[in-house]
Design a protein around this motif. Structure first.
Motif, PDB file in Angstrom:
ATOM      1  N   GLY A 113       0.803  -1.213   0.000  1.00 48.46           N
ATOM      2  CA  GLY A 113       0.000   0.000   0.000  1.00 48.46           C
ATOM      3  C   GLY A 113       0.833   1.258   0.000  1.00 48.46           C
ATOM      4  N   GLY A 114       0.451   2.196   0.865  1.00 48.85           N
ATOM      5  CA  GLY A 114       1.127   3.487   0.923  1.00 48.85           C
ATOM      6  C   GLY A 114       0.307   4.573   0.261  1.00 48.85           C
ATOM      7  N   ALA A 115       0.721   5.821   0.470  1.00 49.16           N
ATOM      8  CA  ALA A 115       0.006   6.965  -0.095  1.00 49.16           C
ATOM      9  C   ALA A 115       0.993   8.066  -0.441  1.00 49.16           C
ATOM     10  N   ARG A 116       0.634   8.858  -1.451  1.00 49.54           N
ATOM     11  CA  ARG A 116       1.471   9.991  -1.825  1.00 49.54           C
ATOM     12  C   ARG A 116       1.529  10.992  -0.686  1.00 49.54           C
ATOM     13  N   LEU A 117       2.708  11.496  -0.431  1.00 52.56           N
ATOM     14  CA  LEU A 117       2.926  12.415   0.680  1.00 52.56           C
ATOM     15  C   LEU A 117       3.345  13.808   0.209  1.00 52.56           C
ATOM     16  N   VAL A 118       4.332  13.875  -0.682  1.00 52.28           N
ATOM     17  CA  VAL A 118       4.821  15.157  -1.201  1.00 52.28           C
ATOM     18  C   VAL A 118       4.865  15.061  -2.720  1.00 52.28           C
ATOM     19  N   ARG A 119       4.110  15.953  -3.372  1.00 53.87           N
ATOM     20  CA  ARG A 119       4.052  15.966  -4.834  1.00 53.87           C
ATOM     21  C   ARG A 119       4.888  17.122  -5.378  1.00 53.87           C
ATOM     22  N   PRO A 120       5.343  17.024  -6.630  1.00 54.16           N
ATOM     23  CA  PRO A 120       6.038  18.152  -7.236  1.00 54.16           C
ATOM     24  C   PRO A 120       5.165  19.407  -7.229  1.00 54.16           C
ATOM     25  N   ARG A 121       5.757  20.530  -6.816  1.00 50.59           N
ATOM     26  CA  ARG A 121       5.021  21.798  -6.765  1.00 50.59           C
ATOM     27  C   ARG A 121       5.783  22.927  -7.452  1.00 50.59           C
ATOM     28  N   TYR A 122       7.104  22.959  -7.281  1.00 47.44           N
ATOM     29  CA  TYR A 122       7.895  24.077  -7.764  1.00 47.44           C
ATOM     30  C   TYR A 122       8.652  23.684  -9.036  1.00 47.44           C
ATOM     31  N   PRO A 123       9.026  24.641  -9.886  1.00 41.78           N
ATOM     32  CA  PRO A 123       9.653  24.296 -11.177  1.00 41.78           C
ATOM     33  C   PRO A 123      10.862  23.379 -11.064  1.00 41.78           C
ATOM     34  N   TRP A 124      11.687  23.517 -10.012  1.00 44.91           N
ATOM     35  CA  TRP A 124      12.901  22.712  -9.905  1.00 44.91           C
ATOM     36  C   TRP A 124      12.608  21.247  -9.579  1.00 44.91           C
ATOM     37  N   GLU A 125      11.342  20.910  -9.301  1.00 45.12           N
ATOM     38  CA  GLU A 125      10.956  19.531  -9.005  1.00 45.12           C
ATOM     39  C   GLU A 125       9.792  19.059  -9.874  1.00 45.12           C
ATOM     40  N   PHE A 126       9.516  19.750 -10.972  1.00 45.32           N
ATOM     41  CA  PHE A 126       8.364  19.405 -11.817  1.00 45.32           C
ATOM     42  C   PHE A 126       8.447  17.991 -12.381  1.00 45.32           C
ATOM     43  N   VAL A 127       9.638  17.503 -12.670  1.00 47.95           N
ATOM     44  CA  VAL A 127       9.772  16.179 -13.290  1.00 47.95           C
ATOM     45  C   VAL A 127       9.623  15.065 -12.263  1.00 47.95           C
ATOM     46  N   GLN A 128      10.264  15.237 -11.103  1.00 49.70           N
ATOM     47  CA  GLN A 128      10.319  14.131 -10.137  1.00 49.70           C
ATOM     48  C   GLN A 128      10.760  14.644  -8.778  1.00 49.70           C
ATOM     49  N   MET A 129      10.237  13.993  -7.737  1.00 49.62           N
ATOM     50  CA  MET A 129      10.717  14.212  -6.379  1.00 49.62           C
ATOM     51  C   MET A 129      11.096  12.873  -5.762  1.00 49.62           C
ATOM     52  N   GLY A 130      11.915  12.938  -4.718  1.00 48.92           N
ATOM     53  CA  GLY A 130      12.257  11.749  -3.947  1.00 48.92           C
ATOM     54  C   GLY A 130      12.954  12.175  -2.669  1.00 48.92           C
ATOM     55  N   ASN A 131      13.173  11.211  -1.785  1.00 55.10           N
ATOM     56  CA  ASN A 131      13.897  11.527  -0.553  1.00 55.10           C
ATOM     57  C   ASN A 131      15.404  11.476  -0.795  1.00 55.10           C
ATOM     58  N   CYS A 132      16.131  12.155   0.076  1.00 55.09           N
ATOM     59  CA  CYS A 132      17.593  12.064   0.089  1.00 55.09           C
ATOM     60  C   CYS A 132      18.042  11.462   1.415  1.00 55.09           C
ATOM     61  N   GLY A 133      17.396  10.379   1.803  1.00 49.42           N
ATOM     62  CA  GLY A 133      17.778   9.674   3.013  1.00 49.42           C
ATOM     63  C   GLY A 133      16.662   9.611   4.035  1.00 49.42           C
ATOM     64  N   SER A 134      16.936   8.912   5.117  1.00 54.63           N
ATOM     65  CA  SER A 134      15.953   8.728   6.179  1.00 54.63           C
ATOM     66  C   SER A 134      15.645  10.047   6.883  1.00 54.63           C
ATOM     67  N   PRO A 135      14.420  10.221   7.387  1.00 57.64           N
ATOM     68  CA  PRO A 135      14.063  11.440   8.116  1.00 57.64           C
ATOM     69  C   PRO A 135      14.909  11.611   9.379  1.00 57.64           C
ATOM     70  N   LEU A 136      15.148  12.865   9.752  1.00 56.35           N
ATOM     71  CA  LEU A 136      15.828  13.211  10.991  1.00 56.35           C
ATOM     72  C   LEU A 136      14.784  13.745  11.968  1.00 56.35           C
ATOM     73  N   GLU A 137      14.782  13.221  13.189  1.00 58.30           N
ATOM     74  CA  GLU A 137      13.799  13.651  14.170  1.00 58.30           C
ATOM     75  C   GLU A 137      14.297  14.902  14.895  1.00 58.30           C
ATOM     76  N   VAL A 138      13.531  15.982  14.789  1.00 59.62           N
ATOM     77  CA  VAL A 138      13.828  17.238  15.480  1.00 59.62           C
ATOM     78  C   VAL A 138      12.616  17.596  16.340  1.00 59.62           C
ATOM     79  N   ASP A 139      12.748  18.612  17.174  1.00 61.42           N
ATOM     80  CA  ASP A 139      11.649  18.980  18.070  1.00 61.42           C
ATOM     81  C   ASP A 139      10.372  19.297  17.304  1.00 61.42           C
ATOM     82  N   GLU A 140      10.532  19.899  16.146  1.00 60.85           N
ATOM     83  CA  GLU A 140       9.362  20.372  15.392  1.00 60.85           C
ATOM     84  C   GLU A 140       8.692  19.282  14.564  1.00 60.85           C
ATOM     85  N   GLY A 141       9.347  18.152  14.371  1.00 60.80           N
ATOM     86  CA  GLY A 141       8.766  17.097  13.541  1.00 60.80           C
ATOM     87  C   GLY A 141       9.845  16.246  12.904  1.00 60.80           C
ATOM     88  N   TRP A 142       9.556  15.727  11.715  1.00 58.45           N
ATOM     89  CA  TRP A 142      10.499  14.914  10.955  1.00 58.45           C
ATOM     90  C   TRP A 142      11.064  15.755   9.814  1.00 58.45           C
TER      91      TRP A 142
END
Length: 428
Positions: free
Chosen positions: A309-338
């Motif tokens: 399963g799974g669900a879309r979380l972050v979609r391309p929005r800005y011109p520099w990411e119009f073709v594709q987005m992806g992660n650059c590694g595992s999330p880092l946990e900070v006080d404000e979130g991930w």
């Protein structure tokens, strides 16, 4: 201030070194209709070697040993192990002397320059040994993707020290590169790797050992995962490329002296670039992915090795990411979130890096993202094996400071540092 001014760049650059090699199997067979025409090619070569007289045998053995001794340890043991691996294919292995065994092992081995073409797409995690450091300093382990002959990708490692707010240093690599001893694959595709012959983590090199990895082990995303009981283990998602199919797998280790490789399963386990969260959330494992080859997805699972399963979380929005987005590694946990570092693909296949923030309690909620890249190909670093690319596989956090190792042009590795506050301030 431009978004790209958020980063402070280190002078440290890791470039590919063709002199670093591993000794790997070299297997030969006859093509097509010749395969069943008589003795195997292995047997024919062995017969030629065992026909050598004592003087010629000694001369050949001295020559190969002298050559390999220049950059490898325990050469005799390596050659004996290689003979043992092919002994079942010859008719009279017990009649072969030790010197003949070692020479046969040499004929069925090859030196492989695993980083001759590239050394890039790094990820960083805290080293299991933090002793003997100045106050505030952190020793880290860096995984790197090396590319050698045939565009085959292997996993290499480096170690270094980072002083948050200050310098990054990387330890010189050992002249020896040591492949692990590979265990037998079990029914779940799990393979054990014994790295005990390596004197340091940076000596270990993992090159493809299974058919499903034949063309490469790509882009390890290391993370130190802490379970609910407080125990920690290093996991690294990576892509196993057979030459036809690219499938995600997981590398796991307690201290890098031994490791385990195992494929991921489920209908979500068919995409590149999956990245594991560093802990469970609400009792479940979480993973980022790019299942549609365009957006960042979020996956939850009760099993570490099975993802559906799974669900879309972050979609391309800005011109520099119009073709594709992806992660650059595992999330880092900070006080404000991930805190998640992202990549975007835009015009002329430019790869840039950005960041976003997910809700800590419910990571399916996107709180903010950078509207412009925080890192993009610079005029002085845009050229290489694949031009116009900056890309990372895992940053490291210390308090509010962030270390970002990243690959340039699919060729070499650089480092940058920044702060959580700076990144959050650049988001909207």
């Amino acid at each position: 201030m431009a978004t790209t001014d958020l980063l402070q760049h280190s002078d440290v650059i890791l470039r590919p070194d063709p002199s670093r090699t591993v000794v790997r199997p070299f297997d030969l067979g006859y093509p097509g209709r010749f395969a069943d025409a008589g003795p195997s090619r292995t047997q024919v070569i062995v017969d030629r070697i065992t026909s050598l007289d004592e003087a010629r045998l000694d001369a050949e053995l001295r020559g190969v040993t002298r050559s390999l001794d220049e950059r490898h340890r325990d050469v005799d043991a390596t050659l004996r192990r290689r003979f043992e691996a092919i002994a079942g294919r010859i008719t009279t292995p017990r009649d072969v002397s030790d010197r003949q065994q070692r020479l046969i092992g040499a004929y069925f081995s090859e030196e492989y320059s695993f980083e001759a073409a590239a050394l890039f797409n790094p990820s960083a995690v805290p080293h299991p040994d933090q002793s003997g450091l100045p106050d505030g300093a952190i020793r880290f382990v860096l995984s790197l993707r090396g590319i050698g002959e045939g565009h085959v990708s292997s996993v290499a490692f480096r170690t270094g020290v980072w002083m948050p707010g200050g310098a990054v240093t990387v330890d010189p690599p050992s002249p020896s590169a040591v492949p692990p001893e590979v265990g037998i694959e079990d029914g779940e595709g799990r393979v054990r790797l014994d790295c005990g012959a390596s004197r340091s983590i940076c000596e270990t090199v993992i090159f493809p050992v299974l058919p499903r990895q034949r063309q490469g082990i790509e882009d390890v995303r290391l993370v130190r995962f802490t379970d609910d009981d407080g125990t920690s283990v290093y996991h690294g998602t990576y892509t196993a490329f057979s030459g036809a199919d690219a499938k995600p797998e997981l590398l796991s280790s307690g201290d890098f002296t031994s490791m385990e490789m195992r494929p991921l399963t489920g209908d979500a386990a068919g995409a590149k670039g999956m990245a594991l969260f560093p802990r469970r959330v609400d009792g479940r494992f979480l993973m980022l992915g790019r299942q549609d080859s365009e957006s960042i997805w979020l996956h939850r699972s009760d099993e570490l090795y099975r993802w559906n399963g799974g669900a879309r979380l972050v979609r391309p929005r800005y011109p520099w990411e119009f073709v594709q987005m992806g992660n650059c590694g595992s999330p880092l946990e900070v006080d404000e979130g991930w805190l998640v570092f992202t990549h975007g693909v835009g015009t002329v296949r430019n790869y840039c890096m950005g960041a976003c923030l997910l809700d800590k309690a419910d990571p399916s909620k996107l709180l903010a993202r950078t509207p412009a890249p925080i890192l993009e190909p610079s005029p002085g670093e845009r050229d290489g094996y694949v031009p116009n690319v900056v890309y990372g596989c895992g940053a490291m956090l210390s308090g509010r400071d962030v270390l970002i190792p990243y690959g340039v042009a699919d060729n070499f590795t650089s480092f940058a540092t920044t702060t959580v506050d700076g990144l959050l301030g650049a988001m909207e």
